[in-house]
Design a protein around this motif. Sequence first.
Motif, PDB file in Angstrom:
ATOM      1  N   GLU A  86      50.513  51.213  37.976  1.00  0.00           N
ATOM      2  CA  GLU A  86      50.135  51.885  36.755  1.00  0.00           C
ATOM      3  C   GLU A  86      49.235  50.906  35.897  1.00  0.00           C
ATOM      4  O   GLU A  86      48.915  51.179  34.779  1.00  0.00           O
ATOM      5  N   SER A  87      48.675  49.934  36.665  1.00  0.00           N
ATOM      6  CA  SER A  87      47.575  49.049  35.933  1.00  0.00           C
ATOM      7  C   SER A  87      47.981  48.510  34.571  1.00  0.00           C
ATOM      8  O   SER A  87      47.266  48.391  33.574  1.00  0.00           O
ATOM      9  N   ARG A  88      49.268  47.802  34.460  1.00  0.00           N
ATOM     10  CA  ARG A  88      49.662  47.249  33.313  1.00  0.00           C
ATOM     11  C   ARG A  88      50.457  45.886  33.703  1.00  0.00           C
ATOM     12  O   ARG A  88      50.961  45.469  32.968  1.00  0.00           O
ATOM     13  N   GLU A  94      42.348  43.824  36.128  1.00  0.00           N
ATOM     14  CA  GLU A  94      41.141  44.611  36.679  1.00  0.00           C
ATOM     15  C   GLU A  94      39.786  44.597  35.817  1.00  0.00           C
ATOM     16  O   GLU A  94      40.049  44.853  34.680  1.00  0.00           O
ATOM     17  N   ILE A  95      38.827  44.195  36.284  1.00  0.00           N
ATOM     18  CA  ILE A  95      37.479  44.068  35.471  1.00  0.00           C
ATOM     19  C   ILE A  95      36.452  44.944  36.066  1.00  0.00           C
ATOM     20  O   ILE A  95      36.162  45.064  37.105  1.00  0.00           O
ATOM     21  N   ASP A  96      35.868  45.780  35.137  1.00  0.00           N
ATOM     22  CA  ASP A  96      34.718  46.383  35.543  1.00  0.00           C
ATOM     23  C   ASP A  96      33.276  45.611  35.367  1.00  0.00           C
ATOM     24  O   ASP A  96      32.804  45.358  34.272  1.00  0.00           O
ATOM     25  N   GLY A  97      32.715  45.239  36.617  1.00  0.00           N
ATOM     26  CA  GLY A  97      31.481  44.464  36.561  1.00  0.00           C
ATOM     27  C   GLY A  97      30.309  45.104  35.787  1.00  0.00           C
ATOM     28  O   GLY A  97      29.520  44.426  35.434  1.00  0.00           O
ATOM     29  N   ALA A  98      30.225  46.422  35.741  1.00  0.00           N
ATOM     30  CA  ALA A  98      29.198  46.920  34.999  1.00  0.00           C
ATOM     31  C   ALA A  98      29.345  46.578  33.464  1.00  0.00           C
ATOM     32  O   ALA A  98      28.308  46.403  32.959  1.00  0.00           O
TER      33      ALA A  98
END
Length: 424
Positions: A86-88, A94-98
Amino acid sequence: MNVGYLILARKLRPANFDDLIGQKHVVETLKNALDKGKIAQAYLFSGPRGIGKTTAARILSKSINCEQGVSSKPCNKCTTCRAISESRFQDVVEIDGASNRGVDDIRSIRENLLYTPMSRERIYIIDEVHMLTKEAFNALLKTLEEPPANTRFIFATTEPEKVPQTIISRCQRFDFKLVDARTIFNYLKTVCENENIDISDRALEVIVRKAQGSVRDSLSLLDQLSVYREIDEKKAREVLGEVDFSEIEKIITAISENDPKAAMIACDKIIEEGYQPTDIAHSVAIALFESLKKDSPLQSISSKLGIDRTLRTLELLSNFLNRNSKLSPVVSLEILFARISRMVDTKDIKDLIFGIENSRIENKNENSKPRHDAQKIKSHDKDESFQNFLSNVGSDSKVIYHYLTNSSAEVSGDTLIIQLPNSG
């Protein structure tokens, strides 16, 4: 209104390695590594969008941190597994490189490494890692050179060529593949049965063509169509922007008959129906592409074009689509190979012109030295050798022949200059 509706791409996200579609080589290697306790400090997952890179990273994170112990089959029942799904989960970041691409973002990661994780290990998943700046990569490199024992990195990217070799060399790299059409079709068939979606096989084939090897895209397209009660091929084409075959046939027929006006009229008619130019170009390209490989209703029409002209048409359509959207890399590569395989049948027009011109000079004065002054060749020149040359060109390419018969050319030393009639 069902405010709690969960889209298919999220609802059906694989929870175990065995659920990943079409990535057997990745699954087997990671499962063996986990079972033998040979887990790398850093991984690089590369490949096109929507084929399971981030999903595999989450499954690997669960396998490492599952409360039942490190295993290639996480339980998906414990608090840790559910939180990661559940991404918690606080230790799977989790990192968004953009959007987090600067050196300060990487420095914050290094500062957090000073703190002991609450679980077995802290794992950083950096998506689209190729978007990081040069300075950010340099800061990340220092961490990879001296990594903490309880920390691992998983990088995901669609453009691995933009990731520095210094980073790649410190990772175990896995190249994810586009999923073949038959595998996606069978998967969607099962999904439709489980989700009670009434859709024809021909409509599913439209989805598969539009998805271009991406499982996530295929689920998103199916989700888009699932709001209709009964989904046939016509409805799928209409909603997903694939042009009706009969309209595509008119364009290709006009091209094969060298009728630009008819081709433009047919194109205008399709655009008036609401289709985008890229939809039309993609539909024509796929129709011609399929006609070269197997039996197709278009085979008789594309045969009028000839294989070389068909391949050239596909090249031009591919260039147009690559500027405006994307043609499947598989299609583009196969077009390239087909084009290369036909190169032995083509002639260099410059060599032909020089050959004819040299022959003409020699016939005029056999004992004279080669002339280096400019010699004018008019399209209406009655010289027999030049007419023979035009005939040779015409047998290879009618298009080039028509251009040359209305143009002029001159040879000056080793330079060939062709003047087209309307080139100014």
